[in-house]
Design a protein around this motif. Structure first.
Motif, PDB file in Angstrom:
ATOM      1  N   GLN A  49       1.052  -1.372  -0.184  1.00 31.50           N
ATOM      2  CA  GLN A  49      -0.042   0.015  -0.154  1.00 31.50           C
ATOM      3  C   GLN A  49       0.913   1.205   0.144  1.00 31.50           C
ATOM      4  O   GLN A  49       1.996   1.467   0.385  1.00 31.50           O
ATOM      5  CB  GLN A  49      -1.046  -0.109   1.150  1.00 31.50           C
ATOM      6  N   LEU A  50       0.718   1.980  -0.880  1.00 28.02           N
ATOM      7  CA  LEU A  50       1.299   3.594  -1.270  1.00 28.02           C
ATOM      8  C   LEU A  50       1.212   4.437  -0.064  1.00 28.02           C
ATOM      9  O   LEU A  50       2.430   4.817   0.732  1.00 28.02           O
ATOM     10  CB  LEU A  50       1.492   4.151  -2.136  1.00 28.02           C
ATOM     11  N   ASP A  51       0.234   4.403   0.549  1.00 26.76           N
ATOM     12  CA  ASP A  51       0.312   5.347   1.984  1.00 26.76           C
ATOM     13  C   ASP A  51       1.234   4.837   3.021  1.00 26.76           C
ATOM     14  O   ASP A  51       0.913   5.240   3.216  1.00 26.76           O
ATOM     15  CB  ASP A  51      -1.843   5.894   2.231  1.00 26.76           C
ATOM     16  N   SER A  52       0.808   3.648   3.070  1.00 25.21           N
ATOM     17  CA  SER A  52       1.756   2.709   4.421  1.00 25.21           C
ATOM     18  C   SER A  52       3.558   2.411   4.175  1.00 25.21           C
ATOM     19  O   SER A  52       4.425   3.270   4.959  1.00 25.21           O
ATOM     20  CB  SER A  52       1.219   1.617   4.413  1.00 25.21           C
ATOM     21  N   LEU A  53       3.939   2.812   2.741  1.00 28.28           N
ATOM     22  CA  LEU A  53       4.624   2.998   2.183  1.00 28.28           C
ATOM     23  C   LEU A  53       5.284   4.008   2.552  1.00 28.28           C
ATOM     24  O   LEU A  53       6.433   4.428   3.265  1.00 28.28           O
ATOM     25  CB  LEU A  53       5.344   2.564   0.843  1.00 28.28           C
ATOM     26  N   LEU A  54       4.534   5.244   2.544  1.00 33.99           N
ATOM     27  CA  LEU A  54       5.503   6.414   2.517  1.00 33.99           C
ATOM     28  C   LEU A  54       4.832   6.374   3.954  1.00 33.99           C
ATOM     29  O   LEU A  54       6.156   7.496   4.487  1.00 33.99           O
ATOM     30  CB  LEU A  54       4.126   7.314   1.799  1.00 33.99           C
ATOM     31  N   ALA A  55       4.402   6.510   4.675  1.00 30.24           N
ATOM     32  CA  ALA A  55       4.379   6.477   6.255  1.00 30.24           C
ATOM     33  C   ALA A  55       5.908   5.559   6.486  1.00 30.24           C
ATOM     34  O   ALA A  55       6.297   6.579   7.610  1.00 30.24           O
ATOM     35  CB  ALA A  55       3.622   5.597   7.390  1.00 30.24           C
ATOM     36  N   VAL A  56       6.486   4.927   6.307  1.00 36.25           N
ATOM     37  CA  VAL A  56       7.678   3.615   6.861  1.00 36.25           C
ATOM     38  C   VAL A  56       8.689   4.958   6.275  1.00 36.25           C
ATOM     39  O   VAL A  56       9.513   5.469   6.623  1.00 36.25           O
ATOM     40  CB  VAL A  56       7.881   2.922   5.956  1.00 36.25           C
ATOM     41  N   LEU A  57       8.400   5.869   4.672  1.00 33.82           N
ATOM     42  CA  LEU A  57      10.302   6.323   4.316  1.00 33.82           C
ATOM     43  C   LEU A  57      10.111   7.616   5.229  1.00 33.82           C
ATOM     44  O   LEU A  57      10.908   7.697   5.251  1.00 33.82           O
ATOM     45  CB  LEU A  57       9.527   6.498   2.823  1.00 33.82           C
ATOM     46  N   ASP A  58       8.218   8.285   5.528  1.00 34.20           N
ATOM     47  CA  ASP A  58       9.053   9.250   5.831  1.00 34.20           C
ATOM     48  C   ASP A  58       9.376   9.460   7.629  1.00 34.20           C
ATOM     49  O   ASP A  58       9.970  10.024   8.156  1.00 34.20           O
ATOM     50  CB  ASP A  58       7.191  10.351   6.157  1.00 34.20           C
ATOM     51  N   THR A  59       8.727   8.403   7.708  1.00 33.78           N
ATOM     52  CA  THR A  59       9.513   7.652   9.250  1.00 33.78           C
ATOM     53  C   THR A  59      10.777   7.501   9.305  1.00 33.78           C
ATOM     54  O   THR A  59      12.133   8.312  10.185  1.00 33.78           O
ATOM     55  CB  THR A  59       8.814   6.384   9.791  1.00 33.78           C
ATOM     56  N   LEU A  60      11.535   7.147   7.986  1.00 36.77           N
ATOM     57  CA  LEU A  60      13.013   6.286   7.962  1.00 36.77           C
ATOM     58  C   LEU A  60      13.506   8.352   7.582  1.00 36.77           C
ATOM     59  O   LEU A  60      14.936   8.138   7.390  1.00 36.77           O
ATOM     60  CB  LEU A  60      12.881   5.607   7.220  1.00 36.77           C
ATOM     61  N   GLY A  61      12.665   9.087   7.109  1.00 40.35           N
ATOM     62  CA  GLY A  61      13.488  10.733   6.575  1.00 40.35           C
ATOM     63  C   GLY A  61      14.335   9.988   5.306  1.00 40.35           C
ATOM     64  O   GLY A  61      15.266  10.776   4.737  1.00 40.35           O
ATOM     65  N   LEU A  62      13.314   9.312   4.783  1.00 40.11           N
ATOM     66  CA  LEU A  62      13.374   9.159   3.480  1.00 40.11           C
ATOM     67  C   LEU A  62      12.331   9.464   2.794  1.00 40.11           C
ATOM     68  O   LEU A  62      11.115   9.709   2.949  1.00 40.11           O
ATOM     69  CB  LEU A  62      13.167   7.607   2.937  1.00 40.11           C
ATOM     70  N   GLU A  63      12.141   9.948   1.144  1.00 38.51           N
ATOM     71  CA  GLU A  63      11.040  10.158   0.317  1.00 38.51           C
ATOM     72  C   GLU A  63      11.171   9.618  -0.858  1.00 38.51           C
ATOM     73  O   GLU A  63      12.244   9.225  -1.340  1.00 38.51           O
ATOM     74  CB  GLU A  63      11.334  12.102   0.155  1.00 38.51           C
ATOM     75  N   LEU A  64      10.367  10.019  -1.813  1.00 40.97           N
ATOM     76  CA  LEU A  64      10.109   8.790  -3.131  1.00 40.97           C
ATOM     77  C   LEU A  64      10.101  10.019  -3.574  1.00 40.97           C
ATOM     78  O   LEU A  64       8.813  11.221  -4.021  1.00 40.97           O
ATOM     79  CB  LEU A  64       8.997   7.816  -3.005  1.00 40.97           C
ATOM     80  N   ARG A  65      10.382   9.887  -4.765  1.00 41.05           N
ATOM     81  CA  ARG A  65      10.573  10.619  -5.846  1.00 41.05           C
ATOM     82  C   ARG A  65       9.789  10.778  -7.140  1.00 41.05           C
ATOM     83  O   ARG A  65      10.145   9.699  -7.485  1.00 41.05           O
ATOM     84  CB  ARG A  65      11.657  11.536  -5.700  1.00 41.05           C
ATOM     85  N   ILE A  66       9.134  11.334  -7.707  1.00 43.60           N
ATOM     86  CA  ILE A  66       9.339  10.761  -9.055  1.00 43.60           C
ATOM     87  C   ILE A  66       9.871  11.601 -10.583  1.00 43.60           C
ATOM     88  O   ILE A  66       9.553  13.252 -10.490  1.00 43.60           O
ATOM     89  CB  ILE A  66       7.361  11.036  -9.770  1.00 43.60           C
ATOM     90  N   THR A  67      10.058  11.129 -11.678  1.00 47.77           N
ATOM     91  CA  THR A  67      11.571  12.427 -12.218  1.00 47.77           C
ATOM     92  C   THR A  67      10.932  11.559 -13.707  1.00 47.77           C
ATOM     93  O   THR A  67      10.252  10.128 -13.699  1.00 47.77           O
ATOM     94  CB  THR A  67      12.648  12.293 -12.422  1.00 47.77           C
TER      95      THR A  67
END
Length: 88
Positions: A49-67
């Motif tokens: 799930q994207l929302d859960s993945l984004l929560a994990v990344l945010d907690t770790l100080g990581l971000e998902l970028r689209i280019t």
């Protein structure tokens, strides 16, 4: 997930979690997801799930970028949107 992304994401999440000294359960608790979900992300499960993945990344100080991609597929799409035939 594309191959490069599908390979890179689990490695980045695991490396960052370990660098922060967190267990999978610690990360799950902090991100508001299950430990099983964190395990799936670190194993590279192809559907999460994207929302859960984004929560994990945010907690770790990581971000998902689209280019914008510059590969063959992107060139074909560019030709399609301009009404031109893609070059082969």
């Amino acid at each position: 997930m594309a191959d490069a992304f599908g390979d890179q994401l689990p490695s980045e999440v695991r490396s960052r979690r370990l660098a922060l000294g967190l267990t999978q359960q610690d990360l799950a608790d902090m991100a508001g997801v299950s430990e099983r979900f964190v395990r799936f992300v670190e194993q590279g499960k192809p559907s999460v799930q994207l929302d859960s993945l984004l929560a994990v990344l945010d907690t770790l100080g990581l971000e998902l970028r689209i280019t914008t991609r510059t590969g063959k597929g992107a060139r074909a799409l560019a030709g399609h949107t301009t009404g031109q035939e893609p070059r082969r």
